[in-house]
Structures are given as structure tokens and as C-alpha cells.
Design a protein around this motif. Structure first.
Motif, PDB file in Angstrom:
ATOM      1  N   GLN A   1       0.755  -1.128   0.136  1.00 11.44           N
ATOM      2  CA  GLN A   1      -0.125   0.001   0.094  1.00 11.44           C
ATOM      3  C   GLN A   1       0.772   1.307   0.037  1.00 11.44           C
ATOM      4  N   GLN A   2       0.431   2.318  -0.452  1.00 12.34           N
ATOM      5  CA  GLN A   2       1.174   3.658  -0.491  1.00 12.34           C
ATOM      6  C   GLN A   2       1.094   4.138   0.784  1.00 12.34           C
ATOM      7  N   ALA A   3       2.200   4.711   1.434  1.00 14.68           N
ATOM      8  CA  ALA A   3       2.091   5.074   2.711  1.00 14.68           C
ATOM      9  C   ALA A   3       1.741   6.688   2.651  1.00 14.68           C
ATOM     10  N   TYR A   4       1.594   7.111   3.782  1.00 16.31           N
ATOM     11  CA  TYR A   4       1.236   8.646   3.605  1.00 16.31           C
ATOM     12  C   TYR A   4       2.279   9.407   3.506  1.00 16.31           C
ATOM     13  N   GLY A   5       3.518   8.852   3.855  1.00 12.05           N
ATOM     14  CA  GLY A   5       4.680   9.602   3.732  1.00 12.05           C
ATOM     15  C   GLY A   5       5.706   8.608   4.247  1.00 12.05           C
ATOM     16  N   TYR A   6       7.064   9.174   3.769  1.00 12.41           N
ATOM     17  CA  TYR A   6       8.155   8.193   3.884  1.00 12.41           C
ATOM     18  C   TYR A   6       9.255   8.928   4.825  1.00 12.41           C
ATOM     19  N   GLN A   7       9.958   8.515   5.553  1.00 13.84           N
ATOM     20  CA  GLN A   7      10.922   9.209   6.221  1.00 13.84           C
ATOM     21  C   GLN A   7      12.015   9.383   5.160  1.00 13.84           C
TER      22      GLN A   7
END
Length: 267
Positions: A136-142
Motif C-alpha cells: 500500500q502507498q504510505a502517507y509519507g516516507y522518512q
């Protein structure tokens, strides 16, 4: 079951939960963040078992005491026991209508013995190749370090490769750990089972392996793979989901980790 048996089973179940929560055994059932709840459940069951046994003991003492005699009168200074008459007949009548609990209720202990005696293995390649990828596509990546090698979780790499098109990954050595799964044609994949809550809802996240892949791979064997990002993609044969690839430059077997599941995608 009588109350004594119930309290004994509750106590053993509570002790089993405490044992699982104080070791890594609980990770075979639930995600790491639920350890406090597992421990709390074990404590509650043990307290309930002790309370059940104590109340049952109190009830037994009262049943064995002669009718009409108060605790402070049991030395013979109170009224005479009324074993006959109306009260005696009532006690006899109540005793005549006692029904035994069905023996089938003892089957309730089977899950308990399974929990104590059998530690289930983590879900592996059989489940992974029969379930579509859950990427799934994350809300944001570190934000990644500006340079140098990267050590990424499998789901983290897969998400960055698919939804960020390898941003920050190109040309950098990347190390990923997972277990091996082979499709019907023998094509190798590196997989981690991702959790929402517990092992019952575990779903696979897969990456394909290309490049210097070891010639012999054993399904369910754990590998630490070092490689580089590639734009190559494929679709999962089960649900059509995206599966990115990693170009392998080195691979070595590693022991099964204490936590075999990947929680990166829902942190």
C-alpha cells in the motif's frame, strides 16, 4: 466443569499468556505493540482464577456447616442442627436435582494445550504465494540519508520503489531481509508478512529478485540480500498488485528473526 476445574484452567491460561508476553512467543500471534495487552490479559485471568477458587472454597465451607448454625455458634452453643424437617427435606430435594455438566465442555481445554505445547510457525511461502501482495502507498516516507548504504525493511523498499519510483534509492547499496518464496515457474521472491493486528490478518509484501541470485534457494529460508534499485516491475499473479524488483549483488542465509513479521507499513 466444576468451579475448581474452571479456576485451574483460567490460572494455567493466564500463566501461558504471561509466559508468551515475557518472551518472544507472543510475536507469533500479535504485533509487537500489543505486548502490554497480552501481559494485562494474563494478569486478569490469574486474578480471576484465584478469586473463583476462593469464592468456591467459601461456598463449600458454608454448605458443609450445619444448617442454622452461625460461625460463632459452631462450638455447640447455638441451635441444634436441623437435619430433619422442612429444611432437611429442602436440602435433600435440591441435592436430588443436581445435574452433571456435559463432558463435552472439557474440549474447551484443547486450545489451551495447543497454546502451551505447540508454538505455531510464522506464516511462510505457502501462504505468501497464494495471497496477493498487500503493498500500500504510505502517507509519507522518512527522509533517507543523503549518501551511503541503506538498510530498509522490505515493505519500505517496495513502497519507495513503486510509489516514489526509487527516489533516493538509485545507485545505492540496499540491504533487505526476508524469506524466500518461489512461484509456479520457480521465479524467486523475497517476502515479509505484514501485520495490521495479529497473525490472522497477515498479508504478504513481495519483491522480485534479479541479478546475482543464488542458484539454489530453499522456500521459507531467510536471506539477507544486498542489491540496488531497478525500475523493473511485475504484477502479482493473484491480485494484480505491483511487485518491484531488487538487483541482487550479494546474498547470505540468516536465522529466522525473533519477530518474523513486518509492521513497517502501518507504523
Amino acid at each position: 466443569m466444576n468451579r475448581q476445574a474452571q479456576s485451574a484452567i483460567l490460572f494455567v491460561l493466564g500463566a501461558a499468556l504471561l509466559h508468551a508476553g515475557l518472551t518472544d512467543l507472543y510475536l507469533r500471534y500479535v504485533k509487537a505493540g500489543l505486548r502490554p495487552l497480552v501481559l494485562a490479559a494474563g494478569v486478569v485471568l490469574i486474578v480471576t482464577a484465584v478469586a473463583t477458587a476462593w469464592y468456591e472454597w467459601r461456598a463449600d465451607v458454608k454448605r458443609k456447616r450445619p444448617h442454622g448454625v452461625e460461625p460463632h455458634e459452631e462450638g455447640g452453643h447455638g441451635e441444634e442442627p436441623q437435619g430433619e424437617g422442612a429444611h432437611g427435606e429442602e436440602a435433600h430435594e435440591e441435592g436430588a436435582h443436581v445435574h452433571r455438566e456435559p463432558r463435552v465442555s472439557w474440549l474447551l481445554v484443547l486450545p489451551l494445550f495447543a497454546l502451551i505445547l505447540v508454538a505455531p510457525p510464522a506464516l511462510g511461502s505457502y501462504s505468501a504465494m497464494r495471497t496477493g501482495t498487500a503493498l500500500q502507498q504510505a502517507y509519507g516516507y522518512q527522509k533517507l540519508p543523503a549518501s551511503g548504504p541503506l538498510r530498509l525493511g522490505l515493505a519500505d523498499y517496495a513502497g519507495r520503489a513503486v510509489y516514489e519510483h526509487g527516489k533516493g534509492l538509485t545507485g545505492r547499496p540496499i540491504t533487505i531481509t526476508g524469506f524466500v518464496a518461489l512461484d509456479h515457474s520457480g521465479a524467486p521472491y523475497l517476502v515479509r508478512m505484514a501485520l495490521n493486528c495479529c497473525a490472522a490478518d497477515a498479508q504478504p509484501v513481495k519483491i522480485g529478485l534479479t541479478g546475482q541470485v543464488p542458484p539454489v534457494l530453499k522456500p521459507d529460508g531467510w536471506l539477507q540480500v544486498t542489491g540496488t534499485y531497478t525500475a523493473r516491475r511485475t504484477k502479482d499473479a493473484v491480485n494484480g498488485g505491483p511487485i518491484p524488483y531488487l538487483r541482487v549483488t550479494a546474498a547470505k542465509p540468516v536465522p529466522t528473526p525473533s519477530d518474523p513479521y513486518d509492521e513497517t507499513w502501518n507504523n
